[in-house]
Design a protein around this motif. Structure first.
Motif, PDB file in Angstrom:
ATOM      1  N   ALA A  39       7.162  33.083   2.496  1.00  0.00           N
ATOM      2  CA  ALA A  39       8.472  32.786   3.096  1.00  0.00           C
ATOM      3  C   ALA A  39       8.357  32.834   4.622  1.00  0.00           C
ATOM      4  N   LEU A  40       7.540  33.755   5.126  1.00  0.00           N
ATOM      5  CA  LEU A  40       7.361  33.849   6.578  1.00  0.00           C
ATOM      6  C   LEU A  40       6.533  32.672   7.105  1.00  0.00           C
ATOM      7  N   ALA A  41       5.589  32.208   6.267  1.00  0.00           N
ATOM      8  CA  ALA A  41       4.812  31.024   6.655  1.00  0.00           C
ATOM      9  C   ALA A  41       5.730  29.796   6.728  1.00  0.00           C
ATOM     10  N   GLU A  42       6.630  29.686   5.760  1.00  0.00           N
ATOM     11  CA  GLU A  42       7.606  28.572   5.744  1.00  0.00           C
ATOM     12  C   GLU A  42       8.459  28.617   7.005  1.00  0.00           C
ATOM     13  N   ALA A  43       8.925  29.820   7.356  1.00  0.00           N
ATOM     14  CA  ALA A  43       9.783  29.973   8.536  1.00  0.00           C
ATOM     15  C   ALA A  43       9.011  29.584   9.798  1.00  0.00           C
ATOM     16  N   ARG A  44       7.729  29.930   9.854  1.00  0.00           N
ATOM     17  CA  ARG A  44       6.910  29.585  11.024  1.00  0.00           C
ATOM     18  C   ARG A  44       6.743  28.069  11.132  1.00  0.00           C
ATOM     19  N   LYS A  45       6.487  27.438   9.984  1.00  0.00           N
ATOM     20  CA  LYS A  45       6.308  25.981   9.960  1.00  0.00           C
ATOM     21  C   LYS A  45       7.569  25.277  10.486  1.00  0.00           C
ATOM     22  N   THR A  46       8.728  25.755  10.012  1.00  0.00           N
ATOM     23  CA  THR A  46      10.000  25.153  10.433  1.00  0.00           C
ATOM     24  C   THR A  46      10.244  25.417  11.917  1.00  0.00           C
ATOM     25  N   ARG A  47      10.065  26.676  12.317  1.00  0.00           N
ATOM     26  CA  ARG A  47      10.346  27.061  13.710  1.00  0.00           C
ATOM     27  C   ARG A  47       9.475  26.286  14.690  1.00  0.00           C
ATOM     28  N   ASP A  48       8.187  26.129  14.352  1.00  0.00           N
ATOM     29  CA  ASP A  48       7.255  25.474  15.270  1.00  0.00           C
ATOM     30  C   ASP A  48       7.113  23.973  15.008  1.00  0.00           C
ATOM     31  N   GLN A  49       7.919  23.457  14.074  1.00  0.00           N
ATOM     32  CA  GLN A  49       7.940  22.025  13.738  1.00  0.00           C
ATOM     33  C   GLN A  49       6.532  21.496  13.482  1.00  0.00           C
ATOM     34  N   LEU A  50       5.866  22.130  12.529  1.00  0.00           N
ATOM     35  CA  LEU A  50       4.476  21.786  12.247  1.00  0.00           C
ATOM     36  C   LEU A  50       4.414  20.801  11.076  1.00  0.00           C
ATOM     37  N   SER A  51       4.484  19.510  11.403  1.00  0.00           N
ATOM     38  CA  SER A  51       4.518  18.509  10.332  1.00  0.00           C
ATOM     39  C   SER A  51       3.148  18.332   9.671  1.00  0.00           C
ATOM     40  N   ASN A  52       2.085  18.867  10.307  1.00  0.00           N
ATOM     41  CA  ASN A  52       0.756  18.753   9.671  1.00  0.00           C
ATOM     42  C   ASN A  52       0.549  19.798   8.564  1.00  0.00           C
ATOM     43  N   ILE A  53       1.464  20.767   8.476  1.00  0.00           N
ATOM     44  CA  ILE A  53       1.401  21.718   7.347  1.00  0.00           C
ATOM     45  C   ILE A  53       2.172  21.039   6.221  1.00  0.00           C
ATOM     46  N   VAL A  54       1.460  20.389   5.317  1.00  0.00           N
ATOM     47  CA  VAL A  54       2.128  19.467   4.394  1.00  0.00           C
ATOM     48  C   VAL A  54       2.641  20.127   3.117  1.00  0.00           C
ATOM     49  N   GLN A  55       2.052  21.261   2.739  1.00  0.00           N
ATOM     50  CA  GLN A  55       2.512  21.911   1.506  1.00  0.00           C
ATOM     51  C   GLN A  55       2.250  23.413   1.586  1.00  0.00           C
ATOM     52  N   LEU A  56       3.243  24.193   1.170  1.00  0.00           N
ATOM     53  CA  LEU A  56       3.069  25.643   1.049  1.00  0.00           C
ATOM     54  C   LEU A  56       3.569  26.028  -0.341  1.00  0.00           C
ATOM     55  N   SER A  57       2.714  26.626  -1.143  1.00  0.00           N
ATOM     56  CA  SER A  57       3.098  26.920  -2.534  1.00  0.00           C
ATOM     57  C   SER A  57       2.676  28.311  -2.947  1.00  0.00           C
ATOM     58  N   VAL A  58       3.492  28.895  -3.799  1.00  0.00           N
ATOM     59  CA  VAL A  58       3.097  30.147  -4.447  1.00  0.00           C
ATOM     60  C   VAL A  58       2.106  29.772  -5.541  1.00  0.00           C
ATOM     61  N   MET A  59       0.902  30.281  -5.437  1.00  0.00           N
ATOM     62  CA  MET A  59      -0.141  29.921  -6.411  1.00  0.00           C
ATOM     63  C   MET A  59      -1.242  30.969  -6.373  1.00  0.00           C
ATOM     64  N   ASP A  60      -1.876  31.187  -7.511  1.00  0.00           N
ATOM     65  CA  ASP A  60      -2.998  32.120  -7.607  1.00  0.00           C
ATOM     66  C   ASP A  60      -4.284  31.390  -7.209  1.00  0.00           C
ATOM     67  N   ALA A  61      -4.942  31.890  -6.188  1.00  0.00           N
ATOM     68  CA  ALA A  61      -6.161  31.245  -5.691  1.00  0.00           C
ATOM     69  C   ALA A  61      -7.302  31.307  -6.706  1.00  0.00           C
ATOM     70  N   GLU A  62      -7.169  32.180  -7.694  1.00  0.00           N
ATOM     71  CA  GLU A  62      -8.209  32.263  -8.724  1.00  0.00           C
ATOM     72  C   GLU A  62      -7.933  31.314  -9.887  1.00  0.00           C
ATOM     73  N   ASN A  63      -6.798  30.623  -9.822  1.00  0.00           N
ATOM     74  CA  ASN A  63      -6.422  29.725 -10.921  1.00  0.00           C
ATOM     75  C   ASN A  63      -5.489  28.660 -10.347  1.00  0.00           C
ATOM     76  N   MET A  64      -6.064  27.737  -9.584  1.00  0.00           N
ATOM     77  CA  MET A  64      -5.224  26.811  -8.812  1.00  0.00           C
ATOM     78  C   MET A  64      -4.811  25.596  -9.640  1.00  0.00           C
ATOM     79  N   ALA A  65      -3.654  25.043  -9.279  1.00  0.00           N
ATOM     80  CA  ALA A  65      -3.117  23.889 -10.001  1.00  0.00           C
ATOM     81  C   ALA A  65      -3.645  22.568  -9.434  1.00  0.00           C
ATOM     82  N   PHE A  66      -4.469  22.612  -8.405  1.00  0.00           N
ATOM     83  CA  PHE A  66      -4.962  21.375  -7.786  1.00  0.00           C
ATOM     84  C   PHE A  66      -6.066  20.744  -8.641  1.00  0.00           C
TER      85      PHE A  66
END
Ligand SMILES: C[S@@+](CC[C@H](N)C(=O)[O-])C[C@H]1O[C@@H](n2cnc3c(N)ncnc32)[C@H](O)[C@@H]1O
Length: 218
Positions: free
Chosen positions: A75-102
């Motif tokens: 949630a804090l990463a999302e707020a940073r992306k919005t505050r700093d208008q970082l359009s290159n941060i294309v996706q932020l998701s809750v996900m387990d790095a040991e079992n990714m959906a990609f």
């Protein structure tokens, strides 16, 4: 360490994380992004992205996807992306790095900053990073590993039984991590103040699983 304990620990850390771990580890994050030598259009995956302290370091001409198991950190990463208008941060998701959906081979580079000593199973983390990274792409880690200094090392071993409460494993061995992960390393170097952390850079050698049909057929 289990996922529940990690979520619990980082719910507690979230509000103070940037103050405690922001500036002190920023040289290591900066070193990682510089080592990546990103080309325009590259798509980077950052696992365990936390509050997004690395966002300002990425060049604007690349795409960045971040995942984290902690909703509070993300949630804090999302707020940073919005505050700093970082359009290159294309996706932020809750996900387990040991079992990714990609899907397999989705990213040019996959990065884990201070995550290997936090996840329940570091080898599983590396295998997943390998899977979602393109062949010959970059896998990069920065982490504190068990200190070689006898006093520090002993202290870390002493507090290791409280890893779940701490939210990280203070005694993760670099040798064991390298051996178990089978990474094809291109560079290992100390980073951060007092060389407290180590950066490990590797080329993505797709390691065959014993469950792969081709391997099983041999
Ligand atoms: C020490 S923090 C590092 C945050 C950030 N990378 C940095 O450099 O400050 C570790 C992060 O990894 C996340 N994490 C731990 N286990 C995870 C998992 N299995 N999958 C995704 N994220 C995880 C935690 O929620 C936390 O945000």
């Amino acid at each position: 360490m289990d996922i529940g304990a990690i979520e619990h620990a980082y719910r507690r850390y979230a509000r103070v994380y940037d103050i405690v771990f922001g500036g002190i580890f920023q040289p290591g994050r900066k070193a990682i992004v510089e080592r990546m030598h990103c080309s325009p259009g590259d798509h980077v995956l950052e696992v365990g992205v936390g509050t997004g302290l690395s966002f300002s370091l990425y060049p604007k001409h690349i795409l960045v996807t971040g995942i984290d198991i902690s909703r509070d950190m993300l949630a804090l990463a999302e707020a940073r992306k919005t505050r700093d208008q970082l359009s290159n941060i294309v996706q932020l998701s809750v996900m387990d790095a040991e079992n990714m959906a990609f899907r397999d081979n989705s990213f040019d580079k996959v990065v884990a900053m201070h995550v290997a000593s936090v996840v329940p199973n570091p080898e599983r983390l590396v295998d997943e990073m390998r899977r979602v990274c393109k062949p010959n792409g970059s896998l990069i880690f920065v982490n504190h590993f068990h200190s070689q200094n006898p006093v520090m090392g002993a202290l870390e071993s002493l507090i290791a039984p409280w890893s779940s409460q701490l939210g990280f494993r203070p005694d993760l061995s670099l040798d064991r991590f390298m051996h178990k992960s089978g990474l094809m390393t291109t560079d290992i170097r100390p980073v951060n103040i007092f060389n407290f952390c180590t950066m490990v850079e590797a080329v993505n050698n797709k390691r065959f699983s014993v469950m792969d049909p081709l391997v099983m057929a041999v």
